[in-house]
Design an enzyme around this catalytic site. Structure first.
Site, short mmCIF file in Angstrom:
data_model
loop_
_atom_site.label_atom_id
_atom_site.label_comp_id
_atom_site.label_asym_id
_atom_site.label_seq_id
_atom_site.Cartn_x
_atom_site.Cartn_y
_atom_site.Cartn_z
N CYS A 114 41.14 -46.45 19.25
CA CYS A 114 41.05 -45.05 18.82
C CYS A 114 40.75 -44.91 17.33
CB CYS A 114 42.33 -44.30 19.16
SG CYS A 114 42.63 -44.16 20.94
N HIS A 262 41.78 -37.66 15.23
CA HIS A 262 41.40 -38.29 16.49
C HIS A 262 41.99 -37.48 17.63
CE1 HIS A 262 41.26 -40.85 19.92
NE2 HIS A 262 42.55 -41.12 19.86
N ASN A 292 40.31 -37.60 25.63
CA ASN A 292 40.37 -38.62 24.59
C ASN A 292 39.21 -39.60 24.81
OD1 ASN A 292 40.91 -40.84 22.99
ND2 ASN A 292 43.09 -40.90 23.45
#
Length: 335
Positions: A114, A262, A292
């Site tokens: 991520c 993020h 995500n």
């Protein structure tokens, strides 16, 4: 010393929209349960043959390059962040280099999950600052949908992730008042297994073991996440690394015009927004429609925010991410 600036942005997401209600048809979940825990309403899953990790990266990169006013011959270096490469090896960087028809420039693959795009920007920034390269293509792209456990057993993870790609062209600039002011990256491997996919791999079970056992209860080759533990660490590290970036540049929270976190979980973004006292106009979230997308989430959100006119010249833009590894980082930009 040179400074690097973002001269072009682009993103691509698959056409196939998967809603929470769609997921409720194949696993024990519902729209309200997913929204309450993650803020996600829908995500994109690949449907086209070309929606590979490198293929989507190519589409995003072409948009970024066109907006930057550069051609294939102008790109000096490629940094490609992903946790879902087309092949176990080689990495997608060379696949993108081939498809775009770039010169025989180096293509570096980044495995920071991520935080991948933040890491990639930090690396690209150093090459430009030293004067080694003029134009660096930075890409974050992920295909999660083909590797998720799309059953009730895997719903805690599977409802979160989506597919997509984002890209940026970093260009050398002599204007010290504009561009990337600083980058800050960290890791903490002691928590590696709290958010991980253990197989296939030498440290877990290899493909031959999985095929030989043919165990329907084997979860080693689908992602595992200790959700509460990850959330608690994420909110701490997000705060720390944002403050680290601000302090390094003699800035205050009040100087932030736009924070692009993020897109891990809307609840994390909301927690950070509240902690820093930022308004809705100072934080950009799009996890509601994309889920995500790990290494792709920051460049997709950054591109959308810029396209919507939410980022203007002279703005202070902060990028921040936290993810598997654990890895985390921030980038401070004077737009």
């Amino acid at each position: 010393m040179f400074r690097s600036k973002i001269s072009g942005l682009g993103y691509y997401v698959p056409e196939n929209v998967v809603t929470n209600d769609d997921l409720a048809k194949i696993m024990d979940t519902n729209h309200e349960w997913i929204v309450e825990r993650t803020g996600i309403h829908e995500r994109r899953h690949k449907a086209l043959e070309e929606d590979t990790t490198s293929g989507m990266g190519v589409k995003a990169a072409r948009i970024a390059m066109q907006r930057a006013g550069v051609e294939a011959k102008d790109i000096d270096f490629v940094v490609f962040a992903t946790l879902s490469p087309d092949y176990y090896f080689p990495g997608p960087g060379v696949m993108l280099q081939r498809e775009l028809g770039l010169n025989t420039v180096a293509a570096l693959d980044i495995r920071a999950q991520c935080s991948g795009f933040i890491y990639a920007l930090s690396i690209a920034d150093q090459y430009i600052k030293t004067g080694m390269y003029k134009n660096v293509l930075v890409v974050g792209s992920e295909v999660h949908s083909t590797g998720l456990d799309m059953t009730t057993r895997g719903r805690g993870v599977s409802v979160i992730f989506g597919d997509g790609a984002g890209a940026a062209v970093l260009t050398r600039s002599e204007n010290e008042e504009q561009g990337l002011l600083s980058t800050h990256i960290h890791s903490q491997g002691e928590h590696a297994e709290e958010l991980a996919l253990l197989a296939p791999g030498m440290g877990g079970r290899w493909v031959t073991d999985i095929l030989k056992d043919n165990d329907p209860d084997d979860v080693s080759y689908t992602p595992h996440m200790n959700g509460q533990f990850v959330f608690k660490n994420a909110v701490v590290r997000f705060s720390e690394v944002i403050n680290e970036g601000l302090e390094a540049n003699g800035l205050q929270v009040s100087d932030i015009n736009m924070l692009i976190p993020h897109q891990a979980n809307l609840r994390i973004s909301q927690f950070i927004q509240q902690k820093f006292g930022l308004s809705d106009d100072q934080v950009f979230n799009n996890i509601q429609k994309y889920g995500n997308t790990t290494a792709a989430s920051v460049p997709i959100a950054l591109t959308e925010a810029w396209e919507a006119g939410k980022i203007k010249e002279g703005d202070l833009v902060v990028l921040a991410a936290f993810g598997s590894g654990f890895t985390w980082g921030s980038v401070i930009i004077k737009w």
